[in-house]
Design a protein around this motif. Structure first.
Motif, short mmCIF file in Angstrom:
data_model
loop_
_atom_site.label_atom_id
_atom_site.label_comp_id
_atom_site.label_asym_id
_atom_site.label_seq_id
_atom_site.Cartn_x
_atom_site.Cartn_y
_atom_site.Cartn_z
N VAL A 61 46.01 36.72 35.35
CA VAL A 61 46.62 37.71 36.23
C VAL A 61 45.61 38.26 37.22
CG1 VAL A 61 47.79 39.95 36.31
CG2 VAL A 61 48.34 38.32 34.49
N ASP A 62 44.37 38.48 36.77
CA ASP A 62 43.36 39.06 37.65
C ASP A 62 41.98 38.78 37.09
OD1 ASP A 62 42.33 40.41 39.81
OD2 ASP A 62 43.09 42.40 39.25
N TRP A 63 40.99 38.88 37.96
CA TRP A 63 39.58 38.73 37.59
C TRP A 63 38.80 39.80 38.34
CZ3 TRP A 63 36.27 36.62 34.28
CH2 TRP A 63 34.92 36.51 34.63
N LEU A 64 38.10 40.65 37.60
CA LEU A 64 37.30 41.73 38.18
C LEU A 64 35.85 41.49 37.81
CD1 LEU A 64 39.59 44.66 36.95
CD2 LEU A 64 39.69 43.52 39.18
N GLU A 65 34.96 41.62 38.79
CA GLU A 65 33.55 41.39 38.53
C GLU A 65 32.70 42.33 39.37
OE1 GLU A 65 30.23 37.76 38.71
OE2 GLU A 65 32.37 37.30 38.92
N SER A 66 31.66 42.89 38.76
CA SER A 66 30.72 43.76 39.47
C SER A 66 29.37 43.68 38.76
CB SER A 66 31.22 45.20 39.48
OG SER A 66 31.04 45.81 38.20
N SER A 67 28.44 44.49 39.20
CA SER A 67 27.12 44.52 38.55
C SER A 67 27.20 45.04 37.11
CB SER A 67 26.16 45.40 39.36
OG SER A 67 26.68 46.72 39.47
N ASP A 68 28.33 45.66 36.74
CA ASP A 68 28.51 46.17 35.38
C ASP A 68 29.06 45.13 34.42
OD1 ASP A 68 27.67 48.79 36.02
OD2 ASP A 68 29.65 49.24 36.85
N GLY A 69 29.52 43.99 34.94
CA GLY A 69 30.09 42.96 34.09
C GLY A 69 31.34 42.37 34.72
#
Length: 249
Positions: A61-69
């Protein structure tokens, strides 16, 4: 750790991975720290690929990515995990699982691989770090050092390589990773696909049959008949049953 948005998400305890899992309605969010992003992205890619084949499973459904993981959001696969089915449903469940696993193993054009040498390499690393979980071992295997178990795997690997049958395998085909419709007892989906890829068919067959024995005290004959292999090679079953618990840690 990258969490999902706080509104309406409930943390749930599921699986053996180093992720935190949340649910909201009909979606699941699996979140990891920066060190786990590559592994979670690999699972995302496998979920997407399996969804394209027609074999039942989740949808990304979705993919979230940042410097936190990162956070992988997928649809919830409806149904009851195999380990929670009542005894009366188990014979039908074994037949349904056999048919679905056979369907999985006949897929083609899989872009993911789990070569035997790589899996043994993982086991070697886990043993070297003294990270084998004794809960995953039988009483008999606990009497030996993990290094002795690994020696048995290495000694038998040349035979296994000589009869290798690479197919698309789930890679962790245990009962909690198979969902069933509680009414029809048909498989509604396969989950936790982080190890999906081309591997010897016995890597799945070994896990399923030992799970049926350990969790249900069941003769796996209905499963094996539905799969189409009523008389499997006991030597290959033993090899992959021994190898698998050495790869987690």
């Amino acid at each position: 750790m990258l969490p999902p948005p706080p509104d309406g998400w409930t943390a749930i305890d599921i699986g053996e991975s180093d992720t935190t899992v949340y649910r909201r309605g009909d979606v699941i969010a699996k979140c990891c720290a920066p060190t786990g992003v590559a592994e979670l992205a690999a699972e995302r890619d496998r979920v997407e690929w399996l969804a394209s084949t027609g074999v039942p499973g989740a949808i990304v459904v979705d993919w979230l990515e940042s410097s936190d993981g990162a956070c992988l959001v997928t649809s919830v696969v409806p149904g009851v995990p195999g380990d929670l089915l009542p005894p009366a449903a188990r014979d039908r469940a074994m037949r349904s699982l056999g048919a679905v696993l056979r369907e999985l193993h006949t897929l083609t054009d899989c872009p993911f691989e789990r070569p035997l040498a790589s899996v043994i390499g993982t086991a070697t690393d886990v043993v070297r770090r003294d990270a084998v979980n004794p809960d995953f071992l039988t009483d008999e295997w606990r009497l030996l050092r993990p290094s002795e178990l690994l020696d048995q795997v290495v000694a038998e690997s040349s035979y296994i390589e000589s009869v290798l049958e690479p197919v698309v395998c789930h890679g962790d085909a245990c009962l909690p990773n198979v969902l069933f419709d509680p009414q029809t007892v048909e498989v509604t989906g396969l989950i936790d696909l982080g190890r999906l890829g081309l591997a010897d068919r016995y890597s799945d067959l070994a896990l399923v049959t030992i799970q049926l024995h350990d969790e249900w005290s069941a003769d796996p004959a209905p499963f094996l008949a539905a799969y189409g292999l009523p008389t499997p090679d006991p030597r290959r079953l033993h090899f992959f049953r021994l190898l698998d618990p050495l790869t987690w840690g």
